[in-house]
Design an enzyme around this catalytic site. Structure first.
Site, PDB file in Angstrom:
ATOM      1  N   ALA A  69      54.478  79.165  26.934  1.00 33.03           N
ATOM      2  CA  ALA A  69      55.921  78.535  26.875  1.00 33.03           C
ATOM      3  C   ALA A  69      56.128  79.527  25.216  1.00 33.03           C
ATOM      4  O   ALA A  69      55.116  80.476  25.174  1.00 33.03           O
ATOM      5  CB  ALA A  69      56.144  77.638  26.763  1.00 33.03           C
ATOM      6  N   GLY A 108      54.021  76.764  31.490  1.00 31.49           N
ATOM      7  CA  GLY A 108      55.749  76.463  32.423  1.00 31.49           C
ATOM      8  C   GLY A 108      55.336  78.077  33.348  1.00 31.49           C
ATOM      9  O   GLY A 108      56.068  77.860  34.409  1.00 31.49           O
ATOM     10  N   GLU A 131      48.434  72.419  28.554  1.00 32.09           N
ATOM     11  CA  GLU A 131      49.335  71.684  27.913  1.00 32.09           C
ATOM     12  C   GLU A 131      48.687  70.489  26.880  1.00 32.09           C
ATOM     13  O   GLU A 131      49.490  70.299  25.855  1.00 32.09           O
ATOM     14  CB  GLU A 131      50.439  71.475  28.326  1.00 32.09           C
ATOM     15  CG  GLU A 131      51.325  72.304  29.288  1.00 32.09           C
ATOM     16  CD  GLU A 131      51.430  73.025  30.584  1.00 32.09           C
ATOM     17  OE1 GLU A 131      52.393  73.636  30.840  1.00 32.09           O
ATOM     18  OE2 GLU A 131      50.080  72.187  31.179  1.00 32.09           O
TER      19      GLU A 131
END
Length: 696
Positions: A69, A108, A131
């Site tokens: 991200a 991502g 994450e």
């Protein structure tokens, strides 16, 4: 559509006959920011509508595919298109999408890759869904598509750990379809052409089904209960993967709901703050100075700390000369370094050939003159100012101009040490934490005359050692030990007033600390704190409440783990609280005329944390630490502060500065000397501000 077209600032499309290539060019790491998301959707929409295009290749420019991200978007309201919509759009494309992956495809970025119809990795690729390290779960289909390709067990392994998976392992697990040598553009082009010609089999990951793996789910629920009992997101990772048995749309809706739960957890804010802390401390006033090139490093002192520092420098590729006062002491130091390297081999950090090559860079001597060619010397002898000044005087006479002299002192005045030389600008503090070859933190202590180049060299060394350097000014104990000495008194006061040391440790471990303060003291050696207290006895304020319990334990020759007894027992077949220590506690309570009272876990945590916050605020107020986030980094990476709570000053912001002040004022009714509101804390509260407002 034109043969070559710029979609936006970071996405462009290149045509080659019936093949279209989408290039992501968002340096430095092709982060999946808004422009990347917008550009990918626009490119897929346009190419799907273009009848002349029959297959699509996707790749990243520069040194990596999408590495995750965009951290600049952290903490900001999400802006459409959201990443789940982007990956769904890629997967739904009516034309085959082949992605070439190089460098890293993380978070991502890997979710984008999972949505493609065929994945080709370049050698050296690492993929992952990390994450969980930020207190969330993969939120764009990672928990749904990874199990479809690799099964639940592999998906749970990588998602709950956040680890980076090498290309070979990813291929074996089915997360990528092949590994191919070449440039990403050429691989994407060739792969798209092979898809067009049906030479490779493309598929939509979301169309695959997942077989429910009860054994894997049970294994990871039990594992998370043991390894992360106080964390929120690892358990939600398991819940999300469990939902992968549903159709992809239902599974992603389930994943998104769990993702939002994690987003709302205070743990996410703490973990994100810790993530930024690690990066923020790399900004320091002297960062534009040119660091000295380091090739040869000297380490004076072959004890636990010195041998650990030598090990760390060797593992980073430096030539190291270890100096001790006698052949016997030198032999022990060399044996410790060798043992440390053997440990690295056992942990898979080093192979046998690497061990031999590393040891070949190690030299040793019993005379400081052997360090004459060193670029940097780190002194790591015991905490005696006279000894250290003598060593630095000899170094001053031995080292070449431009060489840097560093002390690993934990408490002593670096200015006084520097004054023992004719070149104080070359003297700096490099405070490592034990074991030095393992612990990530180095306090870089800048004295009054330390040159900017020396400071920059300290930070460059920390980076080369893969450690986190934090700039500190000079005071007794610098940032970390100064704060620790203060909050440790709060634990001692509670002990004297009626709490059991084991209950204090347990309450703080339940709060998230790796170890409570009394276990930490036993591990470090009670004699270390005893030496510090004796050194400060003459300057101790008359109004300070002094607790003699630890001194009494030391007077009995009980120094913790090293002697088999301290606050706890460590002998063979022995464990638990030390009855002799408990007897000393009772004796000291009686001598002080204390009527013991009980302390709840909540009160133990509140007093301990309030004391920590109080002294941390003073350290910032006095300029010893540059910013609150630097204090948080020191406590996070050097003192076992629970990462998910973000650090003491982040935690202070979470509970509210007015609440911290109210606690201090309440406790001050018992001890007005110890409990005082720092001026900075009062000012921030009065202005309605937080410690975060002082961070960059």
């Amino acid at each position: 559509m034109a043969a070559n077209e710029t979609i936006n600032e970071v996405i462009d499309v290149e045509r080659d006959g019936e093949i279209a290539l989408i290039r992501i060019d968002n340096p430095p790491v092709n982060a999946a920011g808004l422009k990347v998301r917008e550009g990918l959707v626009a490119a897929i929409d346009a190419l799907e509508a273009d009848q002349d295009v029959r297959a699509i290749g996707l790749y990243g420019a520069g040194r990596t595919f999408i590495a995750g991200a965009d951290i600049r978007e952290f903490g900001k309201p999400p802006v459409e298109p959201w990443l789940p919509d982007v990956v769904n759009r890629i997967e739904a494309c009516a034309k085959p999408v082949v992605v070439a992956l190089h460098g890293t495809a993380l978070g991502g970025g890997f979710e984008v890759a999972l949505a493609a119809h065929y994945r080709i990795g370049v050698p050296g690729l690492r993929v992952g869904l990390p994450e969980v390290n930020l207190g969330i779960i993969p939120g764009a289909g990672g928990t749904q598509r990874a199990p479809r390709l690799a099964g639940m067990h592999m998906a749970l392994d990588m998602i709950t750990s956040g680890r980076h998976v090498p290309a070979e392992e990813a291929l074996g697990a089915g997360l990528i379809d092949e590994i191919r040598e070449g440039e990403p553009r050429e691989i994407a082009l060739a792969g798209a052409r092979e898809a067009l010609e049906s030479r490779i089999e493309t598929r939509r990951t979301g169309d695959l089904t997942v077989e429910r793996d009860e054994a894997a789910l049970a294994e990871y629920r039990e594992k998370m209960a043991k390894q992360a009992p106080r964390l929120f997101s690892p358990h939600k990772c398991v819940d999300a993967v469990e939902g992968a048995v549903k159709p992809i749309a239902e599974g992603m809706a389930h994943e998104r709901a769990l993702y939002r739960e994690c987003q709302e957890s205070p743990q996410r804010a703490g973990l994100v703050h810790a993530f930024f802390a690690e990066r923020a401390v790399a900004k320091f006033p002297e960062q534009d100075a040119q660091p000295r090139e380091l090739n040869k490093i000297g380490v004076i002192g072959g004890g636990t700390m010195g041998s650990g520092i030598a090990t760390a420098c060797l593992l980073a590729g430096y030539a190291v000369t270890l100096v001790e006062v006698s052949p016997d002491a030198l032999e022990r130091g060399l044996a410790t370094v060798t043992k440390n390297l053997d440990g690295a081999v056992k942990r898979g950090k080093l192979d046998a050939a690497g061990r031999e090559a590393t040891l070949a860079r190690l030299d040793s001597a019993t005379e400081i003159e052997a360090l004459s060619a060193a670029d940097l010397v780190i002194e790591a002898v015991f905490e005696d100012m006279g000894v250290k000044k003598e060593i630095f005087g000899k170094l001053d006479a031995t080292l070449a101009p431009g060489a840097i002299m560093a002390t690993n002192t934990s408490y002593l005045d670096v200015n006084e040490i520097a004054a023992a030389t004719s070149r104080p600008e070359a003297v700096i503090g490099l405070h490592f934490f034990s074991p030095a070859h393992v612990m990530k933190l180095v306090e870089i202590v800048v004295a009054d005359h330390t040159a900017p180049e020396a400071v920059a060299t300290g930070f460059a060394l920390a980076k080369k050692l893969r450690k986190i350097g934090v700039r500190s000014g000079v005071c007794d104990g610098f940032i970390g030990n100064r704060i620790m000495q203060h909050y440790r008194k709060a634990a001692d006061y509670m002990l004297l007033d009626g709490a059991h040391f084991a209950d204090i440790d347990r309450a703080l471990e339940d709060f998230g600390f790796a170890m409570g303060p009394f276990r930490v003291s036993d591990l470090a050696g009670l004699d270390i704190g005893w030496t510090y207290r004796k050194r400060h006895a003459d300057t101790r304020p008359a109004e300070e409440r002094y607790v003699r319990i630890a001194d009494r334990i030391c007077e009995e020759g009980m120094f913790g783990r090293k002697t088999g007894r301290g606050f706890y027992l460590y002998g063979e077949g022995e464990s638990g609280p030390n009855p002799a220590a408990e007897a000393i506690v009772e004796s000291e309570r009686a001598a002080a005329g204390v009527t013991p009272r009980g302390f709840s876990d909540e009160e133990i945590v509140a007093r301990y944390m309030t004391a920590m916050i109080t002294e941390a605020a003073r350290v910032v107020e006095e300029g010893i630490a540059q910013r609150p986030i630097d204090v948080d980094a020191v406590l996070l990476f050097g003192y076992g502060f629970p990462r998910f709570r973000g650090g003491p000053l982040h935690y202070a912001d979470q509970i509210g500065l007015p609440e911290v002040i109210a606690r201090i004022e309440t406790y001050a009714q018992e001890d007005a000397h110890y409990w005082q509101v720092p001026g900075l804390l009062r000012r921030l509260a009065d202005e309605g501000k937080s410690f975060a407002d002082l961070n960059p």
